[in-house]
Write a protein that holds these residues in place. Structure first.
Motif, short mmCIF file in Angstrom:
data_model
loop_
_atom_site.label_atom_id
_atom_site.label_comp_id
_atom_site.label_asym_id
_atom_site.label_seq_id
_atom_site.Cartn_x
_atom_site.Cartn_y
_atom_site.Cartn_z
N GLN A 1 -28.96 1.05 7.20
CA GLN A 1 -29.76 0.11 8.00
C GLN A 1 -29.10 -1.26 8.07
N SER A 2 -27.84 -1.33 7.64
CA SER A 2 -27.19 -2.64 7.54
C SER A 2 -25.94 -2.70 8.42
N GLN A 3 -25.48 -3.92 8.64
CA GLN A 3 -24.20 -4.13 9.29
C GLN A 3 -23.09 -3.73 8.33
N LEU A 4 -22.13 -2.94 8.79
CA LEU A 4 -21.05 -2.47 7.92
C LEU A 4 -19.86 -3.41 8.00
N SER A 5 -19.22 -3.61 6.86
CA SER A 5 -18.05 -4.47 6.79
C SER A 5 -16.82 -3.63 6.47
N LEU A 6 -15.85 -3.61 7.40
CA LEU A 6 -14.64 -2.82 7.22
C LEU A 6 -13.40 -3.69 7.36
N MET A 7 -12.33 -3.22 6.75
CA MET A 7 -11.04 -3.89 6.86
C MET A 7 -10.02 -2.86 7.33
N THR A 8 -9.20 -3.21 8.31
CA THR A 8 -8.19 -2.25 8.73
C THR A 8 -7.20 -2.02 7.60
N LEU A 9 -6.53 -0.87 7.63
CA LEU A 9 -5.57 -0.58 6.57
C LEU A 9 -4.42 -1.56 6.57
N ASP A 10 -4.01 -2.02 7.76
CA ASP A 10 -2.95 -3.03 7.83
C ASP A 10 -3.38 -4.33 7.16
N GLU A 11 -4.63 -4.74 7.42
CA GLU A 11 -5.15 -5.96 6.77
C GLU A 11 -5.23 -5.77 5.26
N ALA A 12 -5.67 -4.56 4.85
CA ALA A 12 -5.79 -4.28 3.43
C ALA A 12 -4.43 -4.37 2.73
N LYS A 13 -3.40 -3.87 3.40
CA LYS A 13 -2.04 -3.97 2.83
C LYS A 13 -1.62 -5.43 2.71
N GLU A 14 -1.85 -6.18 3.79
CA GLU A 14 -1.47 -7.61 3.78
C GLU A 14 -2.18 -8.38 2.68
N ASN A 15 -3.42 -8.00 2.39
CA ASN A 15 -4.21 -8.69 1.37
C ASN A 15 -4.02 -8.11 -0.03
N GLY A 16 -3.11 -7.16 -0.16
CA GLY A 16 -2.83 -6.59 -1.47
C GLY A 16 -3.93 -5.68 -1.99
N LEU A 17 -4.76 -5.16 -1.07
CA LEU A 17 -5.88 -4.32 -1.49
C LEU A 17 -5.62 -2.83 -1.28
N LEU A 18 -4.48 -2.47 -0.73
CA LEU A 18 -4.18 -1.06 -0.47
C LEU A 18 -2.83 -0.69 -1.05
N THR A 19 -2.84 0.30 -1.94
CA THR A 19 -1.62 0.87 -2.51
C THR A 19 -1.53 2.33 -2.08
N LEU A 20 -0.41 2.69 -1.48
CA LEU A 20 -0.22 4.07 -1.06
C LEU A 20 0.45 4.86 -2.19
N LEU A 21 -0.16 5.97 -2.54
CA LEU A 21 0.35 6.81 -3.62
C LEU A 21 1.26 7.89 -3.05
N ASP A 22 2.54 7.73 -3.34
CA ASP A 22 3.52 8.68 -2.80
C ASP A 22 4.06 9.55 -3.94
N THR A 23 5.27 10.04 -3.78
CA THR A 23 5.84 11.04 -4.70
C THR A 23 5.71 10.66 -6.18
N PRO A 24 5.93 9.40 -6.59
CA PRO A 24 5.82 9.09 -8.02
C PRO A 24 4.45 9.44 -8.62
N PHE A 25 3.39 9.30 -7.84
CA PHE A 25 2.07 9.66 -8.36
C PHE A 25 1.95 11.17 -8.56
N TYR A 26 2.39 11.93 -7.58
CA TYR A 26 2.33 13.39 -7.69
C TYR A 26 3.19 13.86 -8.87
N GLU A 27 4.34 13.19 -9.05
CA GLU A 27 5.22 13.54 -10.17
C GLU A 27 4.60 13.17 -11.51
N ALA A 28 3.78 12.13 -11.53
CA ALA A 28 3.13 11.74 -12.79
C ALA A 28 2.21 12.86 -13.29
N TYR A 29 1.46 13.45 -12.36
CA TYR A 29 0.61 14.60 -12.73
C TYR A 29 1.47 15.76 -13.20
N ARG A 30 2.53 16.05 -12.46
CA ARG A 30 3.42 17.15 -12.82
C ARG A 30 4.02 16.95 -14.21
#
Length: 568
Positions: free
Chosen positions: A181-210
């Motif tokens: 019932q409220s106004q939603l607040s979203l940030m684009t992924l590009d903005e999130a990257k610029e603001n240091g709020l988005l980290t993409l988990l690539d091969t090193p993360f998958y390898e950590a589990y392995r």
């Protein structure tokens, strides 16, 4: 047009679902509109799961955004360091999963919560692992697991790495209602990257589990891996790449993947129902096993948190093991590889009692929970101590967790452990069938079955009826104890009563004189009940196992028929 539908059209960010809804309006499909707007998908301890489509009672981008907003607000209220720890998000191979995951990331970062987002599909166990590996405040997996292609889901982990349990489910659900019932607040992924709020988990993360699994003492048994071969299928899910890598790391060089089911494909074109428990779902992997005369035919479900196993018999045919058989074999094997007196193992109330008997015989600590891995892992965390470390838990629906690297069911680590058990037995000239027989001879042959029984529409609540008239016998056997998890009591036939240390749940357990058992779970939403049956049959010293199996099967048939007749 109702105001609710109009408002939905105005809020929906997805042109496809807006068109879908407009089409229903243009065609005046009142029945379909009512289904979609009669309520909203209920958020519970398993998160959300439902058919993809337009409207609040379906899975779609707006529902995801509102759900993620509710989660974000609850996290910020409950965890003061949520904006430092962040949330990990992963997704499966269904058509909408990546979009839903990115929408979730946009909402969370819009609330100032950092996000760790996998760059490609990820098995559910990897995300559960990632919560603790990254010290995240929570985790989200966009997956519908083994449900049909038209479904998707939103699964939530708490900061301890386990699925949420009360009161978190209720608290998040309340915030979702407010968000809707409220106004939603979203940030684009590009903005999130610029603001240091988005980290993409690539091969090193998958390898950590392995690497974590490769370094696990419980998965370090490298006895003759070349002695066995495996046919494997990911069932059009996300498990193949990691499963193959883990098996290779463990020395298994005879692994044959079903090519037609190896790559993620949310349409599931070669199976009617992507659930390895369903008839026909294992056909292609068994055919692959026949082609290579493999020791095992194994499958992960589409999000790789469950494991199914078929084993070659003396005749060259392949026979499915039940979840209870795999659980007993794995539990016994893992107890043999650790100090049993310091080990903690567990199952649910509807799983076989064989692991409990094995644990007591080995001197290990055993616990039992309500149905669901959310209980198995959260309770294990509460119960383990410095001298009582969690080792293993399973549920009969093909879910297993080995050690504490992942606080949820993990079909990948279970696959490695089961392959290592099979190889160790082969090095001794033994098979899995030999090990099962030895367990049955020592602890009794445990035969389990499940039935869902439909009741007449409008019938009174079956649980209340059963409590009002408790049976004194079932299938000519005396009922020696009745456990009522709704009342929290165990009533014995001699008049004694004990309290049960489990959360309240509408479950009745009837213990019979022979050691057999009937568990009844009435449905809270429809006129049916689920019944779980267990027969325990002693195997005489010189008796062929087949004779005991035939006796147990006869007793099981009588138990099911008699019990079902009493419910009609």
């Amino acid at each position: 047009m109702s105001s609710e539908i109009l408002r939905w059209l105005q809020r929906d960010p997805d042109p496809d679902t807006r068109r879908e809804l407009q089409h229903l309006l243009d065609n005046q499909d009142q029945q379909e509109l009512e289904q979609r707007f009669s309520g909203r998908l209920a958020f519970g301890t398993a998160g959300l799961r439902g058919v993809v489509g337009a409207g609040p009672n379906r899975m779609n981008r707006l529902v995801i955004q509102e759900t993620a907003t509710g989660l974000a607000r609850y996290l910020l209220a409950q965890q003061i360091n949520a904006q430092q720890r962040g949330v990990i998000i992963g997704y499966d191979g269904r058509p909408d999963s990546r979009q839903f995951a990115e929408n979730t990331a946009s909402v969370l970062t819009g609330q100032g919560i950092p996000v760790y987002l996998t760059v490609r599909v990820a098995a559910t166990p990897l995300v559960a692992f990632g919560v603790r590996h990254l010290n995240a405040a929570a985790g989200v997996v966009v997956t519908a697991s083994h449900n049909p292609p038209q479904y998707n889901g939103f699964k939530v982990y708490w900061g301890n790495g386990a699925q949420i349990i009360p009161p978190h489910d209720k608290g998040i659900a309340e915030q979702i209602e407010i968000a809707a019932q409220s106004q939603l607040s979203l940030m684009t992924l590009d903005e999130a990257k610029e603001n240091g709020l988005l980290t993409l988990l690539d091969t090193p993360f998958y390898e950590a589990y392995r690497q974590a699994l490769g370094n696990s003492a419980l998965l370090s048994n490298h006895t003759s891996p070349g002695a066995i071969s495996l046919a494997y299928t990911a069932m059009h899910g996300v498990g193949a790449e990691m499963a193959e890598a883990l098996l290779k790391d463990a020395g298994f060089d005879q692994v044959y993947s079903v090519a037609a089911q190896r790559e993620p494909d949310g349409r599931f074109p070669t199976v009617n129902f992507p659930n390895p428990e369903e008839p026909g779902a294992m056909d292609l992997v068994i055919a692959e096993a026949v082609k290579h005369d493999a020791t095992l035919a194994v499958a992960n479900d589409p999000d790789a948190d469950r494991l199914a196993v078929a084993v070659r018999t003396e005749t060259g045919q392949y026979q499915m093991l039940t979840g209870d058989q795999v659980g007993a074999l794995l539990g016994h094997y893992l107890l043999s590889r650790t100090s049993a007196s310091q080990a903690l193992v567990g199952t649910t109330v509807v799983s076989s009692t064989l692991l409990e008997r094995i644990a007591h015989w080995e001197g290990a600590h055993y616990y039992q929970t309500l149905t669901g891995f959310k209980w198995l892992t959260n309770v294990a965390m509460e119960k383990q101590t410095e001298n009582q470390r969690f080792l293993f838990a399973y549920e009969e629906a093909l879910g297993y967790t080995v050690g504490d690297l992942v606080w949820d069911k993990d079909g990948l680590s279970a696959l490695v452990a089961f392959a290592q058990l099979t190889a160790e037995l082969a090095s001794q000239g033994l098979t899995l069938w030999d090990r099962l027989e030895s367990l049955y001879r020592q602890h009794g042959l445990h035969l389990n079955a499940q039935r869902s029984i439909a009741l007449s529409p409008g019938a009174p609540a079956i649980g209340d009826a059963l409590r009002a008239h408790p049976p004194e016998q079932i299938a000519a056997e005396a009922v020696t104890a009745i456990t009522d998890l709704k009342q929290g009591t165990i009533d014995y036939s001699d008049g004694r009563q004990e309290r049960v240390a489990l959360p309240s749940s509408d479950v009745l357990i009837y213990q019979l004189a022979s050691g057999s058992r009937v568990v009844v779970r009435p449905s809270g939403t429809e006129p049916k009940i689920k019944c779980y049956y267990e027969v325990v049959e002693a195997v005489q010293e010189q008796e062929p196992l087949k004779q005991a199996q035939e006796r147990a099967a006869g007793r099981m048939s009588e138990l099911i028929a008699t019990h079902q007749a009493s419910l009609s």
